[in-house]
Motif scaffolding. Sequence first.
Motif, PDB file in Angstrom:
ATOM      1  N   ALA A 109       0.844  -1.193   0.000  1.00  0.00           N
ATOM      2  CA  ALA A 109       0.000   0.000   0.000  1.00  0.00           C
ATOM      3  C   ALA A 109       0.880   1.243   0.000  1.00  0.00           C
ATOM      4  CB  ALA A 109      -0.912   0.005   1.232  1.00  0.00           C
ATOM      5  N   LEU A 110       0.313   2.340  -0.465  1.00  0.00           N
ATOM      6  CA  LEU A 110       1.002   3.625  -0.497  1.00  0.00           C
ATOM      7  C   LEU A 110      -0.035   4.721  -0.482  1.00  0.00           C
ATOM      8  CD1 LEU A 110       0.737   4.908  -3.675  1.00  0.00           C
ATOM      9  CD2 LEU A 110       2.097   2.866  -4.078  1.00  0.00           C
ATOM     10  N   SER A 111       0.408   5.949  -0.249  1.00  0.00           N
ATOM     11  CA  SER A 111      -0.502   7.080  -0.386  1.00  0.00           C
ATOM     12  C   SER A 111       0.076   8.022  -1.431  1.00  0.00           C
ATOM     13  CB  SER A 111      -0.727   7.801   0.946  1.00  0.00           C
ATOM     14  OG  SER A 111       0.445   8.455   1.379  1.00  0.00           O
ATOM     15  N   VAL A 112      -0.833   8.670  -2.156  1.00  0.00           N
ATOM     16  CA  VAL A 112      -0.408   9.608  -3.194  1.00  0.00           C
ATOM     17  C   VAL A 112      -1.367  10.799  -3.180  1.00  0.00           C
ATOM     18  CG1 VAL A 112      -1.710   8.435  -5.040  1.00  0.00           C
ATOM     19  CG2 VAL A 112       0.294   9.797  -5.618  1.00  0.00           C
ATOM     20  N   PHE A 113      -0.807  11.989  -3.344  1.00  0.00           N
ATOM     21  CA  PHE A 113      -1.586  13.227  -3.357  1.00  0.00           C
ATOM     22  C   PHE A 113      -2.624  13.169  -4.475  1.00  0.00           C
ATOM     23  CE2 PHE A 113      -1.566  17.921  -4.592  1.00  0.00           C
ATOM     24  CZ  PHE A 113      -2.429  18.296  -3.579  1.00  0.00           C
ATOM     25  N   THR A 114      -3.837  13.627  -4.183  1.00  0.00           N
ATOM     26  CA  THR A 114      -4.929  13.535  -5.160  1.00  0.00           C
ATOM     27  C   THR A 114      -4.617  14.250  -6.468  1.00  0.00           C
ATOM     28  OG1 THR A 114      -5.996  15.449  -4.146  1.00  0.00           O
ATOM     29  CG2 THR A 114      -6.756  13.282  -3.445  1.00  0.00           C
ATOM     30  N   GLU A 115      -3.778  15.282  -6.428  1.00  0.00           N
ATOM     31  CA  GLU A 115      -3.458  16.033  -7.645  1.00  0.00           C
ATOM     32  C   GLU A 115      -2.162  15.598  -8.310  1.00  0.00           C
ATOM     33  OE1 GLU A 115      -5.773  18.138  -8.898  1.00  0.00           O
ATOM     34  OE2 GLU A 115      -6.930  17.386  -7.202  1.00  0.00           O
TER      35      GLU A 115
END
Length: 166
Positions: free
Chosen positions: A123-129
């Motif tokens: 899993a990872l997180s990424v900025f919506t933009e």
Amino acid sequence: MTVRPATAADLSRIDHIFRTSFCDTFAHLYDPADLEAFLGTLTREAWEAEFARDDYAFAVGGGEPVLGYAKLGPNKLPHVADEGTIELKQFYLLKEAHGTGLAGELMAWVLEEAARRGAARIALSVFTENHRAQAFYRRYGFGDQGPVTFMVGNHPDEDRVWMREL
């Protein structure tokens, strides 16, 4: 482009890559005080502490000089089962590495290292933009799992959690 496990000697270069890439991409979004507070949490001691932990793994790539890195660690993200999940904590390249194939080489290391560690998913997180990053992760089979807040100082960013099975 070569990718190898990072050594303690690489930590200052990793710090430089993180700060340069993060600021090149995102600094314009933040009040300088929020950006300074966020970057201030990433001290040499903080990098060394993570590097010393067995549940973290770092790789660097690009030869000499090092142009990018990836960092895996224990999952702290919502929307995915904790058991069997490893988190891609950071994945950064300097601008001069874009289009060289280094990102693909680093992702190959990420997926191999996660599997070697017995993870069932990553899993990872990424900025919506950050559409460039989203397109990259989509090519590797990651899918959007839901929202998460990422704090930069006192500024809340809307990120998305992405996940893929291994």
